[in-house]
Write a protein that holds these residues in place. Structure first.
Motif, short mmCIF file in Angstrom:
data_model
loop_
_atom_site.label_atom_id
_atom_site.label_comp_id
_atom_site.label_asym_id
_atom_site.label_seq_id
_atom_site.Cartn_x
_atom_site.Cartn_y
_atom_site.Cartn_z
N TYR A 59 0.76 -1.11 -0.01
CA TYR A 59 -0.10 -0.03 -0.16
C TYR A 59 0.74 1.37 -0.12
O TYR A 59 0.46 2.46 -0.15
CB TYR A 59 -1.12 0.17 0.97
N HIS A 62 2.71 1.75 -5.76
CA HIS A 62 1.79 1.47 -7.07
C HIS A 62 1.75 -0.02 -7.12
O HIS A 62 2.79 -0.53 -7.34
CB HIS A 62 1.92 2.38 -8.28
N PRO A 63 0.79 -0.72 -7.18
CA PRO A 63 0.87 -2.34 -7.33
C PRO A 63 1.92 -2.86 -8.39
O PRO A 63 2.67 -3.71 -8.14
CB PRO A 63 -0.47 -2.74 -7.76
N SER A 235 -1.42 3.44 -2.18
CA SER A 235 -2.38 2.97 -2.94
C SER A 235 -3.47 2.26 -1.97
O SER A 235 -3.12 1.88 -0.84
CB SER A 235 -2.11 2.01 -4.14
N ASP A 236 -4.72 2.31 -2.18
CA ASP A 236 -5.70 1.59 -1.45
C ASP A 236 -5.73 0.19 -1.75
O ASP A 236 -4.84 -0.37 -2.74
CB ASP A 236 -7.21 2.29 -1.62
N SER A 237 -6.63 -0.66 -1.24
CA SER A 237 -6.59 -2.02 -1.47
C SER A 237 -6.68 -2.40 -3.03
O SER A 237 -6.58 -3.39 -3.48
CB SER A 237 -7.65 -2.79 -0.63
N GLY A 238 -7.50 -1.55 -3.61
CA GLY A 238 -7.85 -1.79 -4.96
C GLY A 238 -6.71 -1.32 -5.91
O GLY A 238 -5.32 -1.53 -5.45
N SER A 239 -6.76 -0.37 -7.00
CA SER A 239 -5.52 -0.11 -7.72
C SER A 239 -5.64 1.25 -7.57
O SER A 239 -4.76 2.13 -8.38
CB SER A 239 -5.55 -0.51 -9.04
N GLY A 240 -6.47 2.19 -6.66
CA GLY A 240 -6.61 3.52 -6.80
C GLY A 240 -5.43 4.10 -5.73
O GLY A 240 -4.75 3.37 -5.14
#
Ligand SMILES: *[C@@H]1O[C@H](CO)[C@@H](O)[C@H](O)[C@H]1NC(C)=O
Ligand SMILES: *[C@@H]1O[C@H](CO)[C@@H](O)[C@H](O)[C@H]1NC(C)=O
Ligand SMILES: *[C@@H]1O[C@H](CO)[C@@H](O)[C@H](O)[C@H]1NC(C)=O
Ligand SMILES: *[C@@H]1O[C@H](CO)[C@@H](O)[C@H](O)[C@H]1NC(C)=O
Length: 274
Positions: A59, A62-63, A235-240
């Motif tokens: 987090y 970026h993923p 980043s949040d748990s999604g890709s945001g």
């Protein structure tokens, strides 16, 4: 003026103050603390957003920008291919990388992924000074320049390299036959054209080890806004995107919600004064 207006005004004023005190005195956000930790690997310097890895959880970046510290060097994996990170330039958002499997060794080994370099679906673009190079292995020896030899299981065969224009196989490869495998690698064109090929073997090794540039794209404009407000990008748990601040998590910058409360407060004060 209405005499009932003052107590109501006073009460709402108190409630607002309470809300404000609550939002600003929250304990230090754990993600903010964790992402403020530097991650150092070899002599690359301190790694920050969009990179994560080591003691920086996913987090914090970026993923697609996870780094491993492998063999004393930071390594990034793009479309299954491991690359050694040679340098990172944050202002220009450029990463210089070299194929990890070809580090100090332009030959194929049993574990080399015989995959062509590709950026399909990855948040990167090749820098303008890079170009594709094709290397072919296990061929019959013919009198063509840019030939070097590789030994596998005690058998020595000829290998050749050539810069590609677009997707075209280098013209000088036309007379070469019997090759077992080929791989397309990205190289720094300035380095490839600038070095003299006095020894093809050391030339290809130096070109591969020099790496090539990758421009990244990872919400960098939003990150600058977050950093200016005192936050740490992640980043949040999604890709945001997420902006970690000392009090809480915000979508883009610290205090953005409190900023609205402040406006509310001043308009209330203004109304009360009237
Ligand atoms: C922050 O780091 C500490 C120590 O490494 C860890 O125990 C904790 O779970 C982390 N917090 C979060 C939210 O990841
Ligand atoms: C680092 O390497 C390990 C083992 O190869 C792998 O499981 C892990 O996913 C890698 N981490 C990153 C961030 O690429
Ligand atoms: C790499 O590219 C060459 C030339 O386009 C192609 O012949 C070869 O099959 C590709 N290799 C892989 C593993 O996709
Ligand atoms: C390519 O090589 C040249 C010459 O060494 C260097 O100045 C340039 O920065 C390199 N480009 C990248 C993106 O690393």
């Amino acid at each position: 003026m209405n005499s009932h207006f003052f107590p109501i005004c006073y009460l709402s004023f108190l409630v607002l103050i309470l809300i404000l005190v609550q939002t600003s005195s929250g304990s230090d956000n754990e993600q903010y603390t964790n992402c403020s930790q530097p991650f150092e690997c070899a002599n690359i310097g301190i790694l920050s957003y969009p990179f994560w890895g080591g003691n920086r959880p996913q987090y914090c970046g970026h993923p697609n920008f996870g780094l491993n510290c492998t063999n004393q060097a930071p390594q990034i994996t793009i479309n299954s291919i491991p690359y050694r990170v040679l340098s990172i330039d944050y202002p220009t958002e450029t990463l210089t990388v070299a194929r990890a499997e070809f580090w100090n060794n332009p030959c194929l080994s049993s574990s080399t992924l015989q995959i062509n370099d590709t950026l399909d679906g990855a948040p990167f673009a090749y820098s303008g000074d890079s170009q594709n190079m094709m290397i072919i292995y296990g061929c019959l020896a013919v009198p063509v320049a840019n030939q070097f030899s590789c030994t596998n299981n005690g058998i020595t065969t000829a290998s050749y390299f050539g810069l590609m224009s677009g997707d075209e196989v280098p013209k000088e490869f036309a007379t070469i036959s019997g090759c077992k495998s080929s791989v397309i690698v990205r190289v720094n064109r300035t380095v490839a054209l600038g070095l003299v090929v006095s020894s093809p073997s050391s030339y290809i090794e130096r070109v591969l080890d020099s790496g090539f540039g990758l421009l990244w794209d990872a919400n960098d404009a939003i990150c600058s806004e977050c950093a200016r407000s005192g936050g740490v990008c992640g980043s949040d748990s999604g890709s945001g995107f997420a902006c970690y601040c000392s009090d809480q998590v915000y979508p883009t910058a610290c205090n953005s919600a409190r900023g609205r409360n402040g406006m509310c407060l001043s308009s209330l004060v203004f109304t009360c004064l009237l």
